[in-house]
Design a protein around this motif. Structure first.
Motif, short mmCIF file in Angstrom:
data_model
loop_
_atom_site.label_atom_id
_atom_site.label_comp_id
_atom_site.label_asym_id
_atom_site.label_seq_id
_atom_site.Cartn_x
_atom_site.Cartn_y
_atom_site.Cartn_z
N LEU A 187 0.83 -1.20 0.00
CA LEU A 187 0.00 0.00 0.00
C LEU A 187 0.86 1.25 0.00
O LEU A 187 0.62 2.21 -0.75
N LEU A 188 1.90 1.25 0.82
CA LEU A 188 2.79 2.40 0.86
C LEU A 188 3.49 2.60 -0.48
O LEU A 188 3.62 3.74 -0.97
N ALA A 189 3.96 1.52 -1.10
CA ALA A 189 4.62 1.63 -2.39
C ALA A 189 3.67 2.15 -3.45
O ALA A 189 4.05 2.99 -4.29
N ASP A 190 2.44 1.67 -3.45
CA ASP A 190 1.43 2.13 -4.41
C ASP A 190 1.15 3.62 -4.25
O ASP A 190 1.12 4.38 -5.22
N GLU A 191 0.97 4.05 -2.99
CA GLU A 191 0.71 5.47 -2.76
C GLU A 191 1.93 6.32 -3.09
O GLU A 191 1.80 7.42 -3.64
N MET A 192 3.11 5.82 -2.79
CA MET A 192 4.32 6.56 -3.12
C MET A 192 4.38 6.86 -4.62
O MET A 192 4.59 8.00 -5.03
N GLN A 193 4.20 5.81 -5.45
CA GLN A 193 4.32 6.04 -6.88
C GLN A 193 3.20 6.94 -7.41
O GLN A 193 3.43 7.76 -8.31
N ALA A 194 2.01 6.84 -6.83
CA ALA A 194 0.89 7.67 -7.30
C ALA A 194 1.12 9.14 -6.95
O ALA A 194 0.86 10.03 -7.78
N PHE A 195 1.61 9.40 -5.75
CA PHE A 195 1.90 10.79 -5.38
C PHE A 195 3.14 11.31 -6.11
O PHE A 195 3.15 12.43 -6.64
N LEU A 196 4.18 10.50 -6.14
CA LEU A 196 5.44 10.94 -6.72
C LEU A 196 5.33 11.20 -8.22
O LEU A 196 5.80 12.22 -8.73
N MET A 197 4.70 10.26 -8.94
CA MET A 197 4.73 10.32 -10.40
C MET A 197 3.41 10.74 -11.05
O MET A 197 3.40 11.09 -12.23
N HIS A 198 2.30 10.72 -10.34
CA HIS A 198 1.00 10.97 -10.97
C HIS A 198 0.15 11.99 -10.23
O HIS A 198 -1.08 11.99 -10.34
#
Length: 347
Positions: free
Chosen positions: A290-301
């Protein structure tokens, strides 16, 4: 994905942080949302004693719950702007947003309507302070919101919900004999109608291939609820963020890379900064994926600085830009496309 807390970025503006990645900007005066709506995958700018209550299984056949009685809630007034039109007798429309027909978008009339339909689902699936093995009873719901100082009308701003998780919510409610609300029953009926969910041995399961339901309220206001205001720019920014989760769901290699980058692409200090920010926003900090998914969504999208920024993360703009560049470099080394036309509906 909705969390429910406030995070002030200055003396003049705060962000209402709601779980599952939804974000609502709260302005006390005349400040305006200036969210940038860049292409989704373009690079962002640098700068229960339980057995006594367990339902008895049917002797021979499966009997599924009857629909709830008609609701007193207003019928959603959702215009049909999808390329694939929903059946006219349906309560709401769905729009498939990818050629493979696995990403489904629902745009509720406003944030209040979305909260009425999805708030218990969000609490069950994502909220750190809500039980994860049972569905909160309807009679206890208002008390829960009051205890946690959450406006139920603005309980959810944007969602990305896997069909298997939706099935788990409906199965759990059925197992514990917890009635669905009229809106939840309408949602279940619609998901069965369009084969996102299917009946299975006394309950429900995700149809295959599994689909993801994304919800983002239309640009709208709700009388008496300042937190419920969704501007056009905010609508597009939330949609972009939720579609970032769609790529993580759809593409196994992209998902594996994002999980790897969380553990190895971020240094310990930056990973801890992300963890603290996501924990503040209501996410389960022990759920690594979950943390990895949210990281990429905030960071890249999430290209809007009103929704995510170096300041919110507690780092410098230069360091955040370098982290984004490292993410893109890793994708390039795998010969993965840096973009994906998720915003292009099927023809």
């Amino acid at each position: 994905m909705q969390f429910f807390t406030h995070f002030c970025t200055s003396r003049f503006s705060c962000i209402l942080l709601t779980a599952l990645g939804g974000l609502v900007i709260v302005y006390p005066s005349n400040a305006q949302v200036t969210a940038t709506t860049e292409a989704i995958f373009a690079p962002a700018a640098t700068s229960e004693s339980a057995l006594s209550k367990w339902p008895k299984p049917p002797a021979r056949s499966i009997t599924l719950p009857e629909p709830s009685p008609p609701s007193h809630e207003p019928t959603p007034n959702i215009s049909d702007r999808a390329p694939e039109k929903a059946r006219q007798n349906s309560q709401f429309h769905l729009e498939w947003r990818d050629p493979g027909r696995r990403i489904v978008l629902h745009t509720p009339r406003d944030m209040q309507e979305q909260g009425v339909m999805f708030s218990r689902i969000v609490l069950f699936l994502e909220m750190r302070s809500a039980p994860k093995t049972e569905v909160i009873a309807q009679r206890d719901l208002s008390g829960w919101f009051s205890q946690h100082k959450i406006n139920p009308h603005a309980a959810t701003a944007g969602n990305n919900l896997r069909a298997s998780d939706l099935a788990r919510f409906f199965n759990t409610a059925r197992i514990q004999n917890e009635p669905l609300s009229a809106s939840e029953q309408a949602l279940l009926d619609r998901l069965l109608e369009v084969d996102i969910l299917a009946r299975s041995h006394g309950g429900y399961k995700a149809s295959q291939p599994e689909q993801m339901l994304i919800t983002v309220p239309k640009p709208s206001t709700v009388e008496g609820c300042s937190l419920c205001t969704v501007s056009t720019d905010l609508h597009e920014a939330i949609l972009t963020h939720e579609l970032g989760h769609a790529r993580y769901f759809l593409e196994p290699v992209y998902r594996d890379f994002s999980n790897w980058f969380w553990s190895h692409g971020l240094d310990e200090r930056l990973r801890q900064a992300f963890t603290e920010l996501l924990k503040l926003r209501g996410y389960d900090e022990v759920n690594r994926n979950l943390l990895a998914d949210e990281m990429q969504a905030f960071l890249m999208h999430t290209p809007s600085s009103q929704l995510f920024s170096a300041t919110m993360l507690g780092t410098s703009a230069e360091r955040l830009a370098a982290t984004k560049a490292a993410f893109f470099k890793g994708l390039s080394a795998l010969d993965m496309p840096l973009s994906q036309p998720l915003l292009v509906p099927p023809q």
